[in-house]
Design a protein around this motif. Structure first.
Motif, PDB file in Angstrom:
ATOM      1  N   ARG A   7       0.832  -1.192   0.000  1.00 34.33           N
ATOM      2  CA  ARG A   7       0.000   0.000   0.000  1.00 34.33           C
ATOM      3  C   ARG A   7       0.866   1.241   0.000  1.00 34.33           C
ATOM      4  O   ARG A   7       0.595   2.210  -0.699  1.00 34.33           O
ATOM      5  CB  ARG A   7      -0.918  -0.016   1.225  1.00 34.33           C
ATOM      6  CG  ARG A   7      -1.845   1.168   1.276  1.00 34.33           C
ATOM      7  CD  ARG A   7      -2.807   1.044   2.427  1.00 34.33           C
ATOM      8  NE  ARG A   7      -3.676  -0.090   2.227  1.00 34.33           N
ATOM      9  CZ  ARG A   7      -4.430  -0.605   3.200  1.00 34.33           C
ATOM     10  NH1 ARG A   7      -4.375  -0.103   4.415  1.00 34.33           N
ATOM     11  NH2 ARG A   7      -5.224  -1.620   2.959  1.00 34.33           N
ATOM     12  N   GLU A  10       2.132   1.713  -3.418  1.00 34.10           N
ATOM     13  CA  GLU A  10       1.065   2.195  -4.284  1.00 34.10           C
ATOM     14  C   GLU A  10       0.957   3.711  -4.196  1.00 34.10           C
ATOM     15  O   GLU A  10       0.756   4.383  -5.198  1.00 34.10           O
ATOM     16  CB  GLU A  10      -0.264   1.582  -3.842  1.00 34.10           C
ATOM     17  CG  GLU A  10      -0.563   0.254  -4.471  1.00 34.10           C
ATOM     18  CD  GLU A  10      -1.047   0.419  -5.886  1.00 34.10           C
ATOM     19  OE1 GLU A  10      -0.413  -0.159  -6.770  1.00 34.10           O
ATOM     20  OE2 GLU A  10      -2.029   1.122  -6.115  1.00 34.10           O
ATOM     21  N   ARG A  11       1.113   4.235  -3.003  1.00 28.93           N
ATOM     22  CA  ARG A  11       0.949   5.673  -2.808  1.00 28.93           C
ATOM     23  C   ARG A  11       2.221   6.436  -3.143  1.00 28.93           C
ATOM     24  O   ARG A  11       2.194   7.650  -3.275  1.00 28.93           O
ATOM     25  CB  ARG A  11       0.559   5.940  -1.357  1.00 28.93           C
ATOM     26  CG  ARG A  11      -0.834   5.409  -1.022  1.00 28.93           C
ATOM     27  CD  ARG A  11      -1.111   5.492   0.452  1.00 28.93           C
ATOM     28  NE  ARG A  11      -2.460   5.043   0.746  1.00 28.93           N
ATOM     29  CZ  ARG A  11      -2.904   4.746   1.955  1.00 28.93           C
ATOM     30  NH1 ARG A  11      -2.088   4.842   2.987  1.00 28.93           N
ATOM     31  NH2 ARG A  11      -4.130   4.340   2.149  1.00 28.93           N
ATOM     32  N   TRP A  59     -10.926   8.319 -11.726  1.00 28.53           N
ATOM     33  CA  TRP A  59     -11.890   7.966 -10.675  1.00 28.53           C
ATOM     34  C   TRP A  59     -13.309   8.300 -11.091  1.00 28.53           C
ATOM     35  O   TRP A  59     -14.184   8.410 -10.246  1.00 28.53           O
ATOM     36  CB  TRP A  59     -11.532   8.699  -9.377  1.00 28.53           C
ATOM     37  CG  TRP A  59     -10.204   8.293  -8.864  1.00 28.53           C
ATOM     38  CD1 TRP A  59      -9.026   8.965  -8.979  1.00 28.53           C
ATOM     39  CD2 TRP A  59      -9.886   7.087  -8.168  1.00 28.53           C
ATOM     40  NE1 TRP A  59      -8.002   8.252  -8.404  1.00 28.53           N
ATOM     41  CE2 TRP A  59      -8.494   7.111  -7.893  1.00 28.53           C
ATOM     42  CE3 TRP A  59     -10.642   5.989  -7.744  1.00 28.53           C
ATOM     43  CZ2 TRP A  59      -7.850   6.077  -7.230  1.00 28.53           C
ATOM     44  CZ3 TRP A  59     -10.002   4.957  -7.082  1.00 28.53           C
ATOM     45  CH2 TRP A  59      -8.622   5.013  -6.832  1.00 28.53           C
ATOM     46  N   GLU A  88      -9.061  -4.797   0.356  1.00 26.16           N
ATOM     47  CA  GLU A  88      -7.868  -4.113   0.841  1.00 26.16           C
ATOM     48  C   GLU A  88      -6.639  -4.434   0.004  1.00 26.16           C
ATOM     49  O   GLU A  88      -5.606  -3.762   0.125  1.00 26.16           O
ATOM     50  CB  GLU A  88      -7.593  -4.502   2.299  1.00 26.16           C
ATOM     51  CG  GLU A  88      -8.669  -4.064   3.269  1.00 26.16           C
ATOM     52  CD  GLU A  88      -8.807  -2.549   3.318  1.00 26.16           C
ATOM     53  OE1 GLU A  88      -7.772  -1.857   3.392  1.00 26.16           O
ATOM     54  OE2 GLU A  88      -9.958  -2.061   3.273  1.00 26.16           O
ATOM     55  N   TYR A  90      -6.484  -4.577  -3.403  1.00 26.37           N
ATOM     56  CA  TYR A  90      -6.501  -4.009  -4.746  1.00 26.37           C
ATOM     57  C   TYR A  90      -7.216  -2.666  -4.704  1.00 26.37           C
ATOM     58  O   TYR A  90      -7.802  -2.279  -3.689  1.00 26.37           O
ATOM     59  CB  TYR A  90      -7.168  -4.950  -5.753  1.00 26.37           C
ATOM     60  CG  TYR A  90      -8.644  -5.184  -5.531  1.00 26.37           C
ATOM     61  CD1 TYR A  90      -9.605  -4.402  -6.158  1.00 26.37           C
ATOM     62  CD2 TYR A  90      -9.093  -6.220  -4.707  1.00 26.37           C
ATOM     63  CE1 TYR A  90     -10.952  -4.622  -5.976  1.00 26.37           C
ATOM     64  CE2 TYR A  90     -10.441  -6.452  -4.512  1.00 26.37           C
ATOM     65  CZ  TYR A  90     -11.371  -5.654  -5.153  1.00 26.37           C
ATOM     66  OH  TYR A  90     -12.707  -5.873  -4.960  1.00 26.37           O
ATOM     67  N   ARG A  91      -7.146  -1.955  -5.822  1.00 25.47           N
ATOM     68  CA  ARG A  91      -7.787  -0.640  -5.937  1.00 25.47           C
ATOM     69  C   ARG A  91      -8.792  -0.670  -7.080  1.00 25.47           C
ATOM     70  O   ARG A  91      -8.463  -1.074  -8.193  1.00 25.47           O
ATOM     71  CB  ARG A  91      -6.711   0.429  -6.170  1.00 25.47           C
ATOM     72  CG  ARG A  91      -7.244   1.812  -6.460  1.00 25.47           C
ATOM     73  CD  ARG A  91      -6.226   2.901  -6.104  1.00 25.47           C
ATOM     74  NE  ARG A  91      -4.884   2.632  -6.571  1.00 25.47           N
ATOM     75  CZ  ARG A  91      -4.384   3.064  -7.745  1.00 25.47           C
ATOM     76  NH1 ARG A  91      -5.135   3.751  -8.575  1.00 25.47           N
ATOM     77  NH2 ARG A  91      -3.135   2.807  -8.070  1.00 25.47           N
ATOM     78  N   ARG A  92     -10.007  -0.257  -6.798  1.00 22.69           N
ATOM     79  CA  ARG A  92     -11.056  -0.242  -7.815  1.00 22.69           C
ATOM     80  C   ARG A  92     -10.667   0.714  -8.939  1.00 22.69           C
ATOM     81  O   ARG A  92     -10.194   1.818  -8.694  1.00 22.69           O
ATOM     82  CB  ARG A  92     -12.362   0.203  -7.169  1.00 22.69           C
ATOM     83  CG  ARG A  92     -13.607  -0.008  -8.020  1.00 22.69           C
ATOM     84  CD  ARG A  92     -14.096  -1.424  -7.948  1.00 22.69           C
ATOM     85  NE  ARG A  92     -15.351  -1.573  -8.667  1.00 22.69           N
ATOM     86  CZ  ARG A  92     -16.529  -1.775  -8.088  1.00 22.69           C
ATOM     87  NH1 ARG A  92     -16.610  -1.855  -6.780  1.00 22.69           N
ATOM     88  NH2 ARG A  92     -17.623  -1.910  -8.817  1.00 22.69           N
ATOM     89  N   GLU A 126      -2.414  -7.011   2.457  1.00 22.23           N
ATOM     90  CA  GLU A 126      -2.151  -5.796   1.682  1.00 22.23           C
ATOM     91  C   GLU A 126      -1.441  -6.068   0.365  1.00 22.23           C
ATOM     92  O   GLU A 126      -0.656  -5.259  -0.123  1.00 22.23           O
ATOM     93  CB  GLU A 126      -1.378  -4.768   2.522  1.00 22.23           C
ATOM     94  CG  GLU A 126      -2.159  -4.299   3.742  1.00 22.23           C
ATOM     95  CD  GLU A 126      -1.492  -3.173   4.490  1.00 22.23           C
ATOM     96  OE1 GLU A 126      -0.314  -2.871   4.198  1.00 22.23           O
ATOM     97  OE2 GLU A 126      -2.143  -2.573   5.356  1.00 22.23           O
ATOM     98  N   ASP A 147      -9.436  -3.812 -12.392  1.00 19.91           N
ATOM     99  CA  ASP A 147      -8.947  -3.201 -11.162  1.00 19.91           C
ATOM    100  C   ASP A 147      -7.437  -3.330 -11.018  1.00 19.91           C
ATOM    101  O   ASP A 147      -6.789  -4.172 -11.647  1.00 19.91           O
ATOM    102  CB  ASP A 147      -9.645  -3.842  -9.973  1.00 19.91           C
ATOM    103  CG  ASP A 147     -11.149  -3.600  -9.996  1.00 19.91           C
ATOM    104  OD1 ASP A 147     -11.569  -2.512 -10.441  1.00 19.91           O
ATOM    105  OD2 ASP A 147     -11.905  -4.507  -9.594  1.00 19.91           O
ATOM    106  N   ARG A 155       3.793   1.252  -7.965  1.00 20.28           N
ATOM    107  CA  ARG A 155       2.476   1.784  -8.334  1.00 20.28           C
ATOM    108  C   ARG A 155       2.266   1.820  -9.851  1.00 20.28           C
ATOM    109  O   ARG A 155       1.223   1.406 -10.357  1.00 20.28           O
ATOM    110  CB  ARG A 155       2.297   3.181  -7.743  1.00 20.28           C
ATOM    111  CG  ARG A 155       0.971   3.814  -8.121  1.00 20.28           C
ATOM    112  CD  ARG A 155       0.722   5.100  -7.403  1.00 20.28           C
ATOM    113  NE  ARG A 155      -0.557   5.676  -7.820  1.00 20.28           N
ATOM    114  CZ  ARG A 155      -1.349   6.376  -7.041  1.00 20.28           C
ATOM    115  NH1 ARG A 155      -1.024   6.592  -5.788  1.00 20.28           N
ATOM    116  NH2 ARG A 155      -2.486   6.870  -7.497  1.00 20.28           N
ATOM    117  N   GLU A 159      -0.556  -0.345 -11.985  1.00 23.37           N
ATOM    118  CA  GLU A 159      -1.607   0.284 -12.776  1.00 23.37           C
ATOM    119  C   GLU A 159      -1.613  -0.199 -14.217  1.00 23.37           C
ATOM    120  O   GLU A 159      -2.669  -0.221 -14.851  1.00 23.37           O
ATOM    121  CB  GLU A 159      -1.449   1.805 -12.726  1.00 23.37           C
ATOM    122  CG  GLU A 159      -1.787   2.380 -11.363  1.00 23.37           C
ATOM    123  CD  GLU A 159      -1.461   3.852 -11.210  1.00 23.37           C
ATOM    124  OE1 GLU A 159      -1.942   4.459 -10.234  1.00 23.37           O
ATOM    125  OE2 GLU A 159      -0.715   4.390 -12.058  1.00 23.37           O
TER     126      GLU A 159
END
Length: 251
Positions: A7, A10-11, A59, A88, A90-92, A126, A147, A155, A159
Motif C-alpha cells: 500500500r 502504491e501511494r 476515478w 484491501e 486491490y484498488r477499484r 495488503e 482493477d 504503483r 496500474e
C-alpha cells in the motif's frame, strides 16, 4: 508475494515532480511554490486544474451514476474459478479506460495454491494478484482485470499490468509443470490479445524485473523461452467466440 508494504508503494510517487531543481529545491521550495512566488499563480492554477481533471478521469466511476456495471463472479479468463480477494488488496478502477494495460508480471507464490488464496483474501496481507495458477493448470481469478491489484510493489507497474501468481517455489524446478506452463500461457496470451501488446520480454516480465523490487521470482528455473513460445503459439490459434452467457457475464 510480499506480506507488507504494497500500500505504501502504491501511494509512492504521487508528489513526484513537485520538487524543482537548483537553489529553490535546496531550500525545500517546490516548483509549484516557486511559480506562485514568481507571479505565476494563474499558470500554477491552470496546471493544478489540468492535474485535477486527469485524476478525476481515473476515478470517474465514483461519480453518481457512472460506476461501470459489474456482474458478481464474472471472470476475464474462460474457465477460471472466481475467488474474491479482499478489497484491501486491490484498488477499484476502470482499466484500460483509465490506465492502459501493457504488461503481464509473472510471480511465484513461494508456497501452495491454497496459501496464495488464503493470503489474498486476508485484508491484513495488503497484496493481491489477479490470478493464481495451480500446478495442475487450474486457474483462480481473485481480482478483475478492470482493477489495480497490489502485486508488483510499484504503483506504475500495478496500474499498467496484470499479475499472475504460480504455485510453487523458485528453487524447485519441479514446481513448474507442463500443465502449469500451458495454462498460464493461455492466460497470458488472452491478456496480450485483449489489450493489444506483443508477447515479448519487454511486455511479459518477472517480478524480479519490476523497478524497485527486492523479489527474485519467478527465479532461474522459470523457462522463459519455453513460456514465450507457448504464449505465441496460443496467439496464433483462431479466437473462439464466447457464448451468450459468457458475453453477458463479462468473461
Amino acid at each position: 508475494m510480499q506480506r507488507m508494504g504494497n500500500r505504501d508503494r502504491e501511494r509512492g510517487g504521487e508528489t513526484a515532480g513537485d520538487q524543482g531543481e537548483g537553489p529553490e529545491a535546496g531550500r525545500g521550495i517546490s516548483r509549484r511554490r516557486a511559480l506562485w512566488i514568481g507571479g505565476g499563480g494563474a499558470v500554477a492554477a491552470g496546471v493544478a486544474a489540468l492535474a485535477a481533471r486527469g485524476e478525476l478521469a481515473h476515478w470517474w466511476w465514483r461519480l453518481p451514476g457512472n460506476e461501470k456495471p459489474r456482474k458478481a463472479g464474472a471472470v476475464d479468463f474462460r474457465g477460471a474459478q472466481w475467488v474474491a480477494a479482499s478489497p484491501e488488496n486491490y484498488r477499484r478502477a476502470d482499466r484500460p479506460a483509465d490506465y492502459a494495460i501493457d504488461r503481464v508480471v509473472i510471480h511465484v507464490v513461494q508456497g501452495s495454491y491454497a496459501t496464495a488464496l488464503d493470503v489474498f483474501r486476508d485484508p491484513e496481507h495488503e497484496a493481491g494478484a489477479h490470478y493464481v495458477v495451480r500446478k495442475d493448470g487450474h486457474v483462480a481469478q481473485l481480482i478483475r482485470e478492470l482493477d489495480v491489484a497490489f502485486h508488483a510493489g510499484n504503483r506504475g507497474y500495478n496500474e499498467r499490468s496484470v499479475g499472475i501468481e504460480h504455485e510453487g517455489y523458485v528453487d524447485r524446478p519441479e514446481s513448474f509443470t507442463d500443465a502449469m506452463y500451458a495454462s498460464s500461457a493461455r492466460l497470458t496470451a488472452g491478456v496480450c490479445r485483449r489489450y493489444g501488446f506483443p508477447a515479448d520480454r519487454e511486455h511479459i516480465v518477472g517480478h524480479a524485473e519490476v523497478p524497485g523490487t527486492d523479489h527474485t521470482d519467478p527465479g532461474k528455473h522459470w523457462d522463459w523461452d519455453r513460456y514465450l513460445g507457448l504464449v505465441r503459439a496460443e496467439l496464433r490459434r483462431p479466437v473462439r467466440k464466447p457464448s451468450r452467457e459468457q458475453r453477458a457475464g463479462g468473461a
